[in-house]
Design an enzyme around this catalytic site. Structure first.
Site, PDB file in Angstrom:
ATOM      1  N   LYS A  21       0.840  -1.184   0.000  1.00  0.00           N
ATOM      2  CA  LYS A  21       0.000   0.000   0.000  1.00  0.00           C
ATOM      3  C   LYS A  21       0.879   1.238   0.000  1.00  0.00           C
ATOM      4  O   LYS A  21       2.014   1.136   0.492  1.00  0.00           O
ATOM      5  CB  LYS A  21      -0.968   0.032   1.168  1.00  0.00           C
ATOM      6  CG  LYS A  21      -0.440  -0.380   2.536  1.00  0.00           C
ATOM      7  CD  LYS A  21       0.776   0.241   3.138  1.00  0.00           C
ATOM      8  CE  LYS A  21       0.879   1.727   3.308  1.00  0.00           C
ATOM      9  NZ  LYS A  21       2.178   2.153   3.906  1.00  0.00           N
ATOM     10  N   TYR A  79      -4.192   4.151   6.453  1.00  0.00           N
ATOM     11  CA  TYR A  79      -4.781   3.217   7.418  1.00  0.00           C
ATOM     12  C   TYR A  79      -5.983   3.842   8.128  1.00  0.00           C
ATOM     13  O   TYR A  79      -6.973   3.175   8.403  1.00  0.00           O
ATOM     14  CB  TYR A  79      -3.741   2.790   8.460  1.00  0.00           C
ATOM     15  CG  TYR A  79      -2.783   1.760   7.937  1.00  0.00           C
ATOM     16  CD1 TYR A  79      -3.234   0.495   7.600  1.00  0.00           C
ATOM     17  CD2 TYR A  79      -1.439   2.045   7.765  1.00  0.00           C
ATOM     18  CE1 TYR A  79      -2.370  -0.459   7.110  1.00  0.00           C
ATOM     19  CE2 TYR A  79      -0.562   1.101   7.277  1.00  0.00           C
ATOM     20  CZ  TYR A  79      -1.034  -0.151   6.955  1.00  0.00           C
ATOM     21  OH  TYR A  79      -0.173  -1.090   6.454  1.00  0.00           O
TER      22      TYR A  79
END
Ligand code: NDP
Length: 408
Positions: free
Chosen positions: A162, A251
């Site tokens: 990510k 996140y």
């Protein structure tokens, strides 16, 4: 009042963090994610400090999927590669690195044959290497798209770190390449395999805090004041986009979506870059955003490279609260419910998330199981980050379609 026990010290820290967002509007030179300059090149880096290599290699389990690890940096060497040991269906079959000495040392320690060790220049040769079924891209973000597209051209499946890429156009290019090659694409969102986060999703689905009113997330830390973009890719625009939002603010964004179970319908945001700080000549120091969901719930996300460390997700409902602190770390998770239901959770070892995500892709490759964190999820999140920067730049609310695309 929320009923949450927040210490006085924490309140002062939070106050300081939010003050920095509101005091100074960012001078944003155009859309951050879309203006990443020329395509950056891959180059080898020194061995990170404090890496412990295995004393002897593990033998691959029969029938397990062979992965090529691309980029032998901090996260690959300290977190992911040691966790292959705990996976059931995944093994390290090859390495790709721009540092020949490190490649040799790591290759020897993990028992990777010399003819399965590649430089970046030799990367396309993996097409002929049948030991490699999947490629795990652990490179700086600005390199993800090109290395993924080349992996698909070589006929390999891809696990990509990510954030998926720096622009939604690059994400779309990766998804199209996966479809053309008929290969799997998974984004390494490890928290979807972490017991506390999985339980939190289930708790929110059964309305353990009632109707969700607010979500608050923080991903904050302080980058070394002596860092410069030439030696730290995380503060380089071409490799990292806008900085903390892409790195770990993602996140908080993810938490807001999987805890509410909704997509935002509008976003407002502020981004801040202090003058005369060599760390923030190319990226932002801090980004704060507010997401409004169709139910009326609102998420407030704070992320920074210049604030006292914090990693939390709080969900505040009309009958209770869910407190996760730390929420999305590698280990040490703590989670509790307050209000109508009061309890703390002890859900076992959070580090199962690393092997869990590896085996998830291997299951998808071997059995055709659906991928929990597919390329489409990575694209969705990059679109939302583009919307956050657009909102910060315009100073106005950006309205969104249900797939996260900005409404024109
Ligand atoms: P590092 O800087 O520690 O390592 C990156 C590695 O990429 C380098 O060691 C180098 O490997 C290779 N590389 C190739 N080109 C470049 C370049 N131009 N500049 C710098 N490095 C280059 O980064 P991390 O390991 O922390 O991060 C790598 C990826 O993992 C990122 O996508 C990051 O977002 C992700 N990550 C994910 C985490 C998670 O929790 N899921 C946590 C931390 C990172 P070599 O020397 O072998 O060529």
């Amino acid at each position: 009042m929320t009923g949450i026990n927040i210490s006085r010290r924490r309140l002062i820290e939070l106050g300081r963090a939010t003050a920095s967002f509101t005091l100074a509007a960012a001078a944003i030179p155009g859309p951050v994610l879309a203006q990443t300059g020329g395509r950056p090149g891959a180059r080898g880096r020194p061995m990170p400090a404090n890496v412990s290599l295995p004393s002897r290699p593990t033998r691959p389990r029969p029938g397990s999927v062979g992965y090529a690890i691309v980029g032998l940096g901090d996260y690959a060497l300290k977190q992911m590669m040691p966790r292959f040991d705990r996976s059931q269906r995944s093994h390290i079959a090859a390495l790709v690195s721009g540092n020949p000495e490190k490649l040799a040392r790591v290759g020897d320690a993990y028992g990777v044959p010399e003819d399965a060790r590649y430089s970046y220049e030799q990367y396309d040769r993996i097409a002929a290497d049948r030991r490699i079924e999947a490629v795990y891209i652990v490179l700086p973000t600005g390199l993800h798209a090109d290395f993924a597209v080349r992996a698909f051209a070589a006929g390999k499946h891809v696990l990509c770190e990510k954030p998926m890429a720096l622009t939604s156009a690059d994400c779309e290019r990766m998804i199209a390449a996966a479809r053309r090659a008929d290969r799997k694409l998974m984004i390494a969102y490890r928290v979807h395999f972490e017991p506390h986060n999985i339980e939190a999703m289930a708790l929110m689905q059964r309305r353990a805090v009632g109707n969700i009113r607010f979500v608050r997330t923080e991903q904050l830390s302080r980058t070394d004041p002596s860092s410069t973009p030439s030696e730290n890719w995380r503060i380089s625009r071409t490799l990292a986009g806008g900085g903390p939002l892409e790195d770990y603010g993602i996140y908080g964004l993810q938490s807001a979506l999987y805890l509410t179970g909704e997509m935002p319908e509008s976003i407002t945001a502020t981004a801040f870059r202090p003058a005369n700080d060599p760390r923030f000549t190319e990226v932002f120091a801090s980004v704060a955003s507010q997401l409004r969901f169709p139910s009326g719930a609102v998420a407030q996300l704070a992320t920074s490279y210049d604030a006292h460390g914090s990693n939390i997700a709080h969900v505040l409902g009309d009958t209770g609260a869910l407190i996760m602190d730390p929420a999305t770390s590698y280990e040490g998770h703590e989670m509790r419910l307050e209000g109508r239901e009061r309890r703390s959770f002890s859900l076992g070892d959070p580090t199962v998330q690393f092997a869990g995500q590896l085996d998830h892709l291997s299951d998808a490759i071997r059995d055709g199981a659906a991928i929990r964190t597919p390329g489409e999820m990575g694209l969705r999140d990059v679109r939302l980050m583009e919307a956050i920067y657009a909102a910060a730049e315009s100073g106005r609310a950006v309205r969104l379609d249900p797939d996260g695309q900005m409404r024109r």
